[in-house]
Design an enzyme around this catalytic site. Structure first.
Site, mmCIF file in Angstrom:
data_model
loop_
_atom_site.group_PDB
_atom_site.id
_atom_site.type_symbol
_atom_site.label_atom_id
_atom_site.label_comp_id
_atom_site.label_asym_id
_atom_site.label_seq_id
_atom_site.Cartn_x
_atom_site.Cartn_y
_atom_site.Cartn_z
ATOM 1 N N ASP A 36 41.894 34.874 43.406
ATOM 2 C CA ASP A 36 41.830 36.338 43.484
ATOM 3 C C ASP A 36 43.179 36.924 43.916
ATOM 4 O O ASP A 36 43.755 36.515 44.915
ATOM 5 C CB ASP A 36 40.750 36.747 44.483
ATOM 6 C CG ASP A 36 40.347 38.202 44.364
ATOM 7 O OD1 ASP A 36 41.223 39.073 44.439
ATOM 8 O OD2 ASP A 36 39.141 38.468 44.196
ATOM 9 N N SER A 89 38.388 44.083 41.829
ATOM 10 C CA SER A 89 37.735 42.784 41.677
ATOM 11 C C SER A 89 36.336 42.898 41.086
ATOM 12 O O SER A 89 35.867 41.974 40.430
ATOM 13 C CB SER A 89 37.662 42.064 43.029
ATOM 14 O OG SER A 89 38.946 41.766 43.508
ATOM 15 N N GLU A 286 36.133 30.489 44.160
ATOM 16 C CA GLU A 286 37.121 31.544 44.340
ATOM 17 C C GLU A 286 38.027 31.256 45.530
ATOM 18 O O GLU A 286 37.548 31.115 46.664
ATOM 19 C CB GLU A 286 36.460 32.910 44.536
ATOM 20 C CG GLU A 286 37.502 34.030 44.597
ATOM 21 C CD GLU A 286 36.928 35.379 45.004
ATOM 22 O OE1 GLU A 286 37.499 36.402 44.567
ATOM 23 O OE2 GLU A 286 35.939 35.420 45.760
ATOM 24 N N ASP A 291 44.273 37.292 47.603
ATOM 25 C CA ASP A 291 44.235 38.739 47.379
ATOM 26 C C ASP A 291 44.410 39.522 48.677
ATOM 27 O O ASP A 291 45.170 40.484 48.734
ATOM 28 C CB ASP A 291 42.903 39.097 46.734
ATOM 29 C CG ASP A 291 42.732 40.585 46.529
ATOM 30 O OD1 ASP A 291 43.488 41.170 45.732
ATOM 31 O OD2 ASP A 291 41.828 41.181 47.160
ATOM 32 N N ASP A 333 41.521 37.569 38.786
ATOM 33 C CA ASP A 333 40.928 38.832 38.365
ATOM 34 C C ASP A 333 41.995 39.895 38.154
ATOM 35 O O ASP A 333 41.835 40.798 37.346
ATOM 36 C CB ASP A 333 39.882 39.312 39.384
ATOM 37 C CG ASP A 333 40.351 39.160 40.824
ATOM 38 O OD1 ASP A 333 41.497 38.707 41.055
ATOM 39 O OD2 ASP A 333 39.571 39.485 41.728
ATOM 40 N N HIS A 423 46.440 46.610 43.827
ATOM 41 C CA HIS A 423 46.491 45.759 42.646
ATOM 42 C C HIS A 423 47.507 46.305 41.651
ATOM 43 O O HIS A 423 47.930 47.459 41.736
ATOM 44 C CB HIS A 423 45.116 45.709 41.971
ATOM 45 C CG HIS A 423 44.031 45.209 42.858
ATOM 46 N ND1 HIS A 423 42.686 45.368 42.576
ATOM 47 C CD2 HIS A 423 44.072 44.550 44.049
ATOM 48 C CE1 HIS A 423 41.958 44.829 43.538
ATOM 49 N NE2 HIS A 423 42.786 44.325 44.439
#
Length: 496
Positions: A36, A89, A286, A291, A333, A423
């Site tokens: 992630d 996500s 994951e 992230d 993602d 992101h």
């Protein structure tokens, strides 16, 4: 090459959302791995860091090695949501978990808020065993999209209910759940609960035959592999919140298992449970906290959790070599942090033994009288900044913004640059692996650039399952069970 499928045919089938089952390679098991928030620069930082440690730490004579993920690159993936070029996500996990493009915050529902079946639920419907293994809370957006259906990712209580089967119309869908988020499975009367009601999901799980684990000791009993302990189903949640960053966990490994340990245990259990069955398993893994470190612009957490992701990729590849009826795909993602490497030398990161999250928690918990000494003697050396001048230390104390001050200083020292705390719209790398002819087919079929919604279509074809069958069943149950937007957002977790 057995059952070879040309790129052109594969591309056409996946683009049309079709599954010409007889054309695709078959496998009993499929593993999908999500790093992630990971981007190409994340891998470069980790690779160069490990390379420098191996070449005597001479940045003027670098020796570039390959990390495990580098060896199985096959393409890349587009990531945008239906309502935004930059995905979150939830929308991205709905895409690669359910094959449907949807809006940011949506958990396995389409743009109209209607439930869509996931690849995990489709596998369960056809008799496969299933698992979710993560380092986030188990009801975080990515794992949620495989076994829950809500209009808003912040509906943490409802997601937990769906994941364990409590209010899911098809009942329990996941045979193994491991990660964090323990507090959402406890009733409100428990002082460590995050719930606003008295639903006891751990008790419900026990009633459905789940082994319930809430600490490292219980995990270690499972890991020993005794006949009864390793039986499916089981749920192991080892932190009320997110699980620890890997570098923090290493300072106290008795507190929680690592992602690699959980993956090893899950695969052992799934293999044992399906050994004599025609149907195998689907497992989603994951590496969640890459992230979170990107959001925090923390190079330390980002680096070491990326290395852990590569360790998991190595283990899974070796596991597949021993179990050639298994295939694997892996893609993030989205990228997080807008990471670039300019004037780059990652060696200053070697001095850090904790993340900025842990440093900040120590700082907030300190109740002594000499904060400056604690900062200078404990926090700064722990975060790899033990050589700061006194004027810099005074400035940090004056600003009273420890996390941003420290992370920006260490990032600058290593030439690690962040363009955002959110992101980005960058494509992400697609990795894949299969043993023998399956691996050859996987490369031929999936080389190139794909939309994230196309990935589960390939898994459908390999396992000979159909997500549309699940969608039909879910919609027959009406809409009252589907989690709606949580206006009050009672969840206390810091979600992204």
């Amino acid at each position: 090459m057995k059952y070879a499928l040309s790129f052109t045919i594969a591309g056409a089938l996946l683009a049309q959302g079709a599954s010409a089952l007889w054309l695709l390679p078959t496998a009993r098991n499929f593993i999908y791995i999500v790093p992630d928030g990971y981007g190409q620069a994340s891998q470069t930082m980790a690779r160069d860091y490990v390379s420098l440690l191996q070449n005597g730490e001479n940045p003027k004579a670098p020796v570039s090695i390959q990390l495990p993920a580098d060896q199985i690159v096959i393409g890349n993936v587009r990531t945008q949501a239906s309502n935004n070029l930059v995905t979150d996500s939830a929308a991205s996990a709905t895409a690669f978990g359910c094959g449907v493009k949807t809006y940011n915050n949506a958990i396995a529902v389409d743009d109209d808020g209607q439930p869509v079946g996931s690849i995990l639920e489709a596998a369960k419907m056809e008799g496969f065993k299933t698992g979710l293994v993560v380092t986030s809370t188990i009801n975080h957006a990515t794992p949620a999209c495989y076994a829950a259906h809500v209009a808003d990712r912040n509906s943490y209580e409802k997601i937990a209910e769906h994941e364990i089967g409590y209010s899911h119309p098809l009942g329990p869908q996941v045979d193994i759940l491991m990660g964090g988020g323990r507090c959402y499975f406890k009733p409100k009367s428990d002082p460590t609960s995050c719930r606003t009601d008295e639903i006891d999901l751990f008790d419900y799980a026990k009633g459905k035959g789940y082994r319930v684990m809430q600490d490292r000791k219980a995990f270690d009993e499972l890991k020993k592999g005794t006949a009864k302990a390793a039986d499916l189903p089981y749920i192991g949640l080892f932190n009320d919140d997110q699980m620890m960053y890997e570098i923090d966990r290493k300072q106290n490994p008795q507190q929680e298992p690592s992602l690699l340990e959980m993956v090893e245990t899950a695969l052992t259990s799934l293999d044992r449970a399906t050994k004599w069955s025609f149907k195998g398993f689907f497992l989603m893994i994951e590496a969640s906290r890459i992230d979170h470190a990107g959001h925090s612009n923390d190079p330390v957490g980002h680096l070491h959790d990326t290395i852990m992701y590569n360790d998991v990729m190595k283990f899974v590849r070796e596991w597949i070599d021993k179990h050639p009826d298994t295939m694997m795909l892996s893609a993030a993602d989205h990228e997080c942090g807008g990471l670039t490497l300019n004037g780059f030398n990652p060696l200053p990161l070697k001095g850090a033994s904790m993340t900025i999250e842990h440093a900040e928690s120590l700082w907030k918990a300190f109740n002594g009288t000499d904060k400056r000494a604690f900062l200078k003697d404990t926090i700064l050396p722990g975060y790899g900044l033990g050589d700061l001048a006194d004027t810099e230390i005074d400035l940090i104390l004056k600003n009273d913004k420890l996390a941003s001050d420290l992370s920006s200083r260490l990032s600058k020292k290593a030439g690690v640059n962040w363009s955002t705390g959110g992101h980005t719209a960058s494509d992400v790398t697609l990795f894949g692996y299969g043993a023998g002819w399956r691996g050859g087919n996987l490369k031929a079929d999936m080389a190139g650039n794909w939309d994230n919604t196309q990935l589960p279509g390939y898994i459908e074809g390999v396992l000979k399952i159909k997500m549309s069958k699940v969608t039909e069943k879910l919609r027959q149950a009406g809409s009252a069970w589907v989690g709606k937007r949580d206006v009050n957002n009672h969840g206390h977790l810091h979600e992204h």
